[in-house]
Design a protein around this motif. Structure first.
Motif, PDB file in Angstrom:
ATOM      1  N   ALA A 137      13.950   8.794  -4.371  1.00  0.00           N
ATOM      2  CA  ALA A 137      12.982   7.718  -4.555  1.00  0.00           C
ATOM      3  C   ALA A 137      13.070   7.185  -5.984  1.00  0.00           C
ATOM      4  CB  ALA A 137      11.570   8.223  -4.262  1.00  0.00           C
ATOM      5  N   VAL A 138      12.817   5.901  -6.146  1.00  0.00           N
ATOM      6  CA  VAL A 138      12.890   5.241  -7.446  1.00  0.00           C
ATOM      7  C   VAL A 138      11.487   4.847  -7.892  1.00  0.00           C
ATOM      8  CG1 VAL A 138      13.735   3.222  -8.714  1.00  0.00           C
ATOM      9  CG2 VAL A 138      15.208   4.371  -7.035  1.00  0.00           C
ATOM     10  N   VAL A 139      11.107   5.262  -9.107  1.00  0.00           N
ATOM     11  CA  VAL A 139       9.822   4.884  -9.692  1.00  0.00           C
ATOM     12  C   VAL A 139      10.114   4.170 -11.008  1.00  0.00           C
ATOM     13  CG1 VAL A 139       7.610   5.662 -10.588  1.00  0.00           C
ATOM     14  CG2 VAL A 139       8.654   6.849  -8.641  1.00  0.00           C
ATOM     15  N   ASP A 168       0.804  -1.221   0.000  1.00  0.00           N
ATOM     16  CA  ASP A 168       0.000   0.000   0.000  1.00  0.00           C
ATOM     17  C   ASP A 168       0.837   1.271   0.000  1.00  0.00           C
ATOM     18  OD1 ASP A 168       1.029  -0.053   2.514  1.00  0.00           O
ATOM     19  OD2 ASP A 168      -0.895  -0.395   3.538  1.00  0.00           O
ATOM     20  N   GLY A 169       2.166   1.138   0.140  1.00  0.00           N
ATOM     21  CA  GLY A 169       3.013   2.315   0.063  1.00  0.00           C
ATOM     22  C   GLY A 169       2.886   3.251   1.234  1.00  0.00           C
ATOM     23  N   VAL A 209      10.848   2.886  -3.120  1.00  0.00           N
ATOM     24  CA  VAL A 209      10.792   2.242  -4.429  1.00  0.00           C
ATOM     25  C   VAL A 209       9.341   1.982  -4.789  1.00  0.00           C
ATOM     26  CG1 VAL A 209      11.475   0.266  -5.832  1.00  0.00           C
ATOM     27  CG2 VAL A 209      13.032   1.129  -4.073  1.00  0.00           C
ATOM     28  N   MET A 210       8.896   2.460  -5.949  1.00  0.00           N
ATOM     29  CA  MET A 210       7.546   2.187  -6.418  1.00  0.00           C
ATOM     30  C   MET A 210       7.648   1.533  -7.790  1.00  0.00           C
ATOM     31  SD  MET A 210       4.181   4.613  -6.938  1.00  0.00           S
ATOM     32  CE  MET A 210       4.729   5.455  -8.421  1.00  0.00           C
ATOM     33  N   ALA A 261       3.573  -2.038  -6.716  1.00  0.00           N
ATOM     34  CA  ALA A 261       4.243  -2.583  -5.538  1.00  0.00           C
ATOM     35  C   ALA A 261       5.194  -1.545  -4.964  1.00  0.00           C
ATOM     36  CB  ALA A 261       5.002  -3.865  -5.893  1.00  0.00           C
ATOM     37  N   TYR A 262       5.354  -1.551  -3.648  1.00  0.00           N
ATOM     38  CA  TYR A 262       6.171  -0.571  -2.949  1.00  0.00           C
ATOM     39  C   TYR A 262       7.163  -1.287  -2.028  1.00  0.00           C
ATOM     40  CZ  TYR A 262       2.255   2.348  -4.430  1.00  0.00           C
ATOM     41  OH  TYR A 262       1.291   2.967  -5.169  1.00  0.00           O
TER      42      TYR A 262
END
Length: 292
Positions: free
Chosen positions: A145-147, A31-32, A38-39, A92-93
């Motif tokens: 942050a990485v997306v 759910d982040g 990381v997303m 996913a997180y």
């Protein structure tokens, strides 16, 4: 050191060990809400499903998604498994420490999730193997942050057998045998990683017009020697052999359907016509005839 100080020190050590253990594996953080850095988002799949010629959403081809992350020594450090009826399917997180990681994503519709072992090896139960999608990605985690927007690719080949002769009326079982890889593959390449004797057992009917199974090829251009045997199985489970057909050097490649047409039940060594139908970027490629 006093007894009280010793007790406090013991409690501190236990708490430190518990925290360290919790940091080793991130599980089902979907759910982040825990300040994930990381997303991951599934935005498309490269090919539509074999039966269809139109492109849709990931829910149209997969009922389960598995996001697994490995470190540089091949140890799994985090994962999320999702079902299509759950919230956030396709997203996913994770919260990861700085460093380099390998991401493996598998989309499938099997009754159970694949097993993910050390050194990025993935195994899907052979009886459960169906249309399967995959991607792998390097992840470099730093201060930002990485997306990642991900596209899944089909890694299976479908073998379709279309007989032109009449099946024995008493036939109710068909067994496919070959040497190669079935449901085990290298998670970083998406290619089959075993070369062992495989057996696919199916309940069939003599009125069926087409038979077939899925497998994961071991190379870009792979081939198998395939034996197809039919049986009549009674209520007690006793099997009577009926027919046998062998096809040598049958070409298989991922994201393709290999179609075999010919006399299947004559117990003779007559040839079957083989063609490959390739599915690439939502456009059907030319058929490939393969006489042998």
């Amino acid at each position: 050191m006093s007894i009280k100080m010793k007790k406090n020190l013991c409690v501190l050590i236990v708490l430190t060990l518990l925290v360290s253990a919790c940091e080793k594996m991130v599980v089902n953080d979907e759910d982040g809400t825990n300040d994930a850095n990381v997303m991951l988002r599934i935005v498309s799949y490269e090919q539509a499903s074999f039966p269809a010629k139109t492109k849709g959403s990931i829910e149209d081809v997969c009922s389960r998604l598995c996001f697994h992350i490995y470190n540089d020594v091949g140890e799994r450090v985090a994962y999320v498994n999702q079902k299509v009826d759950g919230d956030g399917f396709g997203n996913a997180y994770f919260t990861l420490e700085r460093g380099h990681y390998y991401l493996i994503v598998v989309g499938h519709s099997a009754s159970n999730n694949p097993s993910f072992s050390k050194n990025e090896r993935v195994s899907i139960s052979g009886s459960d193997l169906g249309d399967t999608f995959w991607c792998a990605r390097d992840l470099e985690i730093g201060d930002e942050a990485v997306v990642e927007d991900l596209t899944l690719n089909r890694i299976v080949s479908r073998i379709n057998i279309i007989p032109v002769d009449k099946a024995p009326a008493e036939m109710n079982q068909m067994i496919f045998s070959y040497k190669g890889s079935k449901g085990t593959f290298d998670g970083l390449t998406g290619y089959g990683s075993t070369n062992t004797n495989q057996t696919v057992v199916q309940d069939v009917n003599s009125a069926d017009k087409q038979f077939g199974f899925y497998m994961i090829p071991s190379a870009e251009k792979d081939s198998i020697d395939l034996a197809i045997r039919t049986y009549s199985v009674n209520e007690k489970g006793s099997a009577t052999p009926l027919t046998e057909k062998k096809i040598s050097r049958l070409p298989v490649q991922r994201n393709s359907v290999t179609v075999c047409k010919g006399n299947l039940f004559d117990n003779e060594s007559s040839e079957m016509l083989v063609e490959i139908i390739v599915r690439i970027d939502d456009e059907w490629g030319p058929d490939i005839d393969f006489p042998f």
